[in-house]
Design a protein around this motif. Structure first.
Motif, PDB file in Angstrom:
ATOM      1  N   LEU A   1       0.806  -1.061   0.096  1.00 50.45           N
ATOM      2  CA  LEU A   1       0.232  -0.143   0.018  1.00 50.45           C
ATOM      3  C   LEU A   1       0.827   1.309   0.144  1.00 50.45           C
ATOM      4  O   LEU A   1       1.785   1.415   0.783  1.00 50.45           O
ATOM      5  CB  LEU A   1      -0.925  -0.044   1.224  1.00 50.45           C
ATOM      6  CG  LEU A   1      -1.831   1.108   1.290  1.00 50.45           C
ATOM      7  CD1 LEU A   1      -2.687   1.298   0.251  1.00 50.45           C
ATOM      8  CD2 LEU A   1      -2.683   1.072   2.733  1.00 50.45           C
TER       9      LEU A   1
ATOM     10  N   ARG B   1       2.274   0.271   4.170  1.00 53.13           N
ATOM     11  CA  ARG B   1       1.988  -0.947   4.899  1.00 53.13           C
ATOM     12  C   ARG B   1       2.233  -2.150   3.559  1.00 53.13           C
ATOM     13  O   ARG B   1       1.975  -2.070   2.528  1.00 53.13           O
ATOM     14  CB  ARG B   1       0.924  -1.256   5.645  1.00 53.13           C
ATOM     15  CG  ARG B   1       0.561  -2.499   6.347  1.00 53.13           C
ATOM     16  CD  ARG B   1      -0.647  -2.690   7.076  1.00 53.13           C
ATOM     17  NE  ARG B   1      -1.054  -3.810   7.695  1.00 53.13           N
ATOM     18  CZ  ARG B   1      -2.065  -4.069   8.215  1.00 53.13           C
ATOM     19  NH1 ARG B   1      -3.230  -3.291   8.202  1.00 53.13           N
ATOM     20  NH2 ARG B   1      -2.152  -5.265   9.038  1.00 53.13           N
TER      21      ARG B   1
ATOM     22  N   TYR C   1       0.912  -6.105   2.673  1.00 49.85           N
ATOM     23  CA  TYR C   1      -0.272  -7.126   3.155  1.00 49.85           C
ATOM     24  C   TYR C   1       0.441  -8.590   2.380  1.00 49.85           C
ATOM     25  O   TYR C   1       0.601  -8.630   0.965  1.00 49.85           O
ATOM     26  CB  TYR C   1      -1.266  -6.761   2.662  1.00 49.85           C
ATOM     27  CG  TYR C   1      -2.108  -5.628   3.186  1.00 49.85           C
ATOM     28  CD1 TYR C   1      -2.921  -5.513   4.308  1.00 49.85           C
ATOM     29  CD2 TYR C   1      -1.650  -4.433   2.557  1.00 49.85           C
ATOM     30  CE1 TYR C   1      -3.288  -4.601   4.914  1.00 49.85           C
ATOM     31  CE2 TYR C   1      -2.351  -3.117   3.408  1.00 49.85           C
ATOM     32  CZ  TYR C   1      -3.186  -3.256   4.592  1.00 49.85           C
ATOM     33  OH  TYR C   1      -3.740  -2.125   4.902  1.00 49.85           O
TER      34      TYR C   1
ATOM     35  N   VAL D   1     -10.983  -4.560   0.122  1.00 53.44           N
ATOM     36  CA  VAL D   1     -10.454  -3.110   0.094  1.00 53.44           C
ATOM     37  C   VAL D   1     -11.479  -2.271   0.238  1.00 53.44           C
ATOM     38  O   VAL D   1     -12.430  -2.133  -0.605  1.00 53.44           O
ATOM     39  CB  VAL D   1      -9.548  -2.849  -1.015  1.00 53.44           C
ATOM     40  CG1 VAL D   1      -8.588  -1.676  -0.757  1.00 53.44           C
ATOM     41  CG2 VAL D   1      -8.648  -3.967  -1.180  1.00 53.44           C
TER      42      VAL D   1
ATOM     43  N   HIS E   1     -10.561  -5.913   4.869  1.00 59.07           N
ATOM     44  CA  HIS E   1      -9.269  -6.501   5.493  1.00 59.07           C
ATOM     45  C   HIS E   1      -8.008  -5.259   5.259  1.00 59.07           C
ATOM     46  O   HIS E   1      -7.313  -5.314   5.849  1.00 59.07           O
ATOM     47  CB  HIS E   1      -8.805  -7.624   4.522  1.00 59.07           C
ATOM     48  CG  HIS E   1      -9.828  -8.899   4.852  1.00 59.07           C
ATOM     49  ND1 HIS E   1     -10.961  -9.129   4.048  1.00 59.07           N
ATOM     50  CD2 HIS E   1      -9.805 -10.037   6.093  1.00 59.07           C
ATOM     51  CE1 HIS E   1     -11.641 -10.180   4.669  1.00 59.07           C
ATOM     52  NE2 HIS E   1     -10.897 -10.543   5.481  1.00 59.07           N
ATOM     53  N   ILE E   2      -8.319  -4.449   4.201  1.00 58.70           N
ATOM     54  CA  ILE E   2      -7.345  -3.641   3.828  1.00 58.70           C
ATOM     55  C   ILE E   2      -8.161  -2.281   3.868  1.00 58.70           C
ATOM     56  O   ILE E   2      -9.242  -2.041   3.035  1.00 58.70           O
ATOM     57  CB  ILE E   2      -6.554  -3.795   2.334  1.00 58.70           C
ATOM     58  CG1 ILE E   2      -5.966  -5.057   2.323  1.00 58.70           C
ATOM     59  CG2 ILE E   2      -5.775  -2.457   2.162  1.00 58.70           C
ATOM     60  CD1 ILE E   2      -5.506  -5.200   0.814  1.00 58.70           C
TER      61      ILE E   2
ATOM     62  N   LEU F   1      -2.071   0.036  -4.624  1.00 57.12           N
ATOM     63  CA  LEU F   1      -1.689  -1.405  -4.119  1.00 57.12           C
ATOM     64  C   LEU F   1      -0.619  -1.978  -5.101  1.00 57.12           C
ATOM     65  O   LEU F   1      -1.301  -2.121  -6.268  1.00 57.12           O
ATOM     66  CB  LEU F   1      -2.752  -1.993  -3.749  1.00 57.12           C
ATOM     67  CG  LEU F   1      -3.795  -1.867  -2.692  1.00 57.12           C
ATOM     68  CD1 LEU F   1      -5.048  -2.248  -2.884  1.00 57.12           C
ATOM     69  CD2 LEU F   1      -3.017  -1.952  -1.204  1.00 57.12           C
TER      70      LEU F   1
ATOM     71  N   THR G   1       4.311  -5.403   8.077  1.00 56.76           N
ATOM     72  CA  THR G   1       2.991  -5.696   7.868  1.00 56.76           C
ATOM     73  C   THR G   1       2.127  -5.118   9.019  1.00 56.76           C
ATOM     74  O   THR G   1       0.994  -5.458   8.952  1.00 56.76           O
ATOM     75  CB  THR G   1       2.837  -7.322   8.020  1.00 56.76           C
ATOM     76  OG1 THR G   1       3.426  -7.786   8.985  1.00 56.76           O
ATOM     77  CG2 THR G   1       3.748  -7.969   6.615  1.00 56.76           C
TER      78      THR G   1
END
Length: 279
Positions: A146, A154, A156, A166, A173-174, A231, A244
């Motif tokens: 990201l 970050r 993932y 997302v 989750h994102i 992303l 993470t």
């Protein structure tokens, strides 16, 4: 004359003669005999050399390793029809083929191997199959990175069989807390060892490499744009546990109850060219 045939996605790019008493260096440097300009290939990756009547492949401390028939090697005697994997390209060994020198030149349109060109990503399932059978670095995985304005926020870790949603809302989750991102904007799904991004009827759309998509199979180094964030999809990428973890304060993100349509001329132009209308 023994030869090495360089392939990318099963397409032949070039053939190199292997001569006794000579050494062929493989890597990204333009001065080497076999140049493969791809980020997965080290500047000095490997070499082919002869010893007596035999030929050998030797890894030269490359980052991603050298493989023969999908097994990682340090040094190995080559046999007819061996398949050497360097980064995302294959080198096929032919100990008996005799070809005219004119056929050893690179195709004009190859693109993927010239030192000044850019190599497209190898099919992700093929690359992952090799890496999953040769886990030498547990701190590498398939990742989504990201970013905001080029700054990494970050990483993932993606896992086969899992779905990652997302969006702006906390049940994703994102989570990207920015009002250009819809509550449930997109999702990353895996199918048959491949990863796909799917738009979830978002307000501002989902883009891959600046093109609007509904569903798209992800390839190494694809850039998914969601709102004002990116992303980046990466195969076999190094990561640490700290990378993470969610930062205490992203700074660039904020949240509102409603999604705000982006008012950017380039964004509007892209949507107009796509001919797609989103609600």
């Amino acid at each position: 004359m023994p030869t090495l045939t360089v392939r990318f996605k099963k397409k032949i790019l070039r053939k190199y003669p292997i001569k006794k008493g000579e050494s062929l260096l493989i890597g990204r440097r333009s001065s080497y005999e076999i140049v493969i300009d791809n980020a997965a290939v080290s500047e000095t990756h490997a070499r082919i050399f002869s010893k007596g009547d035999d030929f050998y492949i030797e890894d030269l401390g490359s980052t991603n390793g050298t493989f023969v028939n999908k097994k990682r090697v340090g040094s190995k005697r080559l046999q007819d029809e061996d398949v050497i994997t360097v980064g995302k390209h294959e080198l096929i060994v032919d100990m008996s083929e005799s070809v005219r020198s004119s056929r050893l030149e690179a195709p004009v349109s190859s693109g993927q191997i010239a030192s000044r060109g850019k190599t497209s990503a190898l099919a992700t399932a093929d690359y992952r199959e090799i890496m999953e059978k040769n886990i030498y670095d547990p701190n590498r995985a398939t990742l989504l990175i990201l970013r905001f304005k080029g700054k990494q926020i970050r990483k993932y870790v993606l896992k086969s069989g899992k779905v990652l949603t997302v969006g702006r809302l906390e049940d994703n989750h994102i989570v990207i807390e920015n009002d250009a991102v819809s509550g449930h904007h997109a999702q990353i799904v895996s199918r048959d060892k491949e990863y796909f991004v799917e738009d979830l009827d978002s307000t501002n759309g989902t883009f891959v490499n600046e093109k609007p998509v509904n569903t798209h199979r992800l390839k190494d180094e694809d850039i998914v744009t969601i709102g004002k964030h990116e992303l980046v999809f990466c195969e076999y990428e190094p990561y640490t546990m700290e990378e993470t973890m969610l930062p205490n304060a992203l700074g660039q993100a904020y949240s509102t109850l409603r999604t705000t349509a982006l008012d950017v001329s380039n964004f509007k132009k892209t949507l107009d060219q796509s001919g797609k209308k989103r609600k």
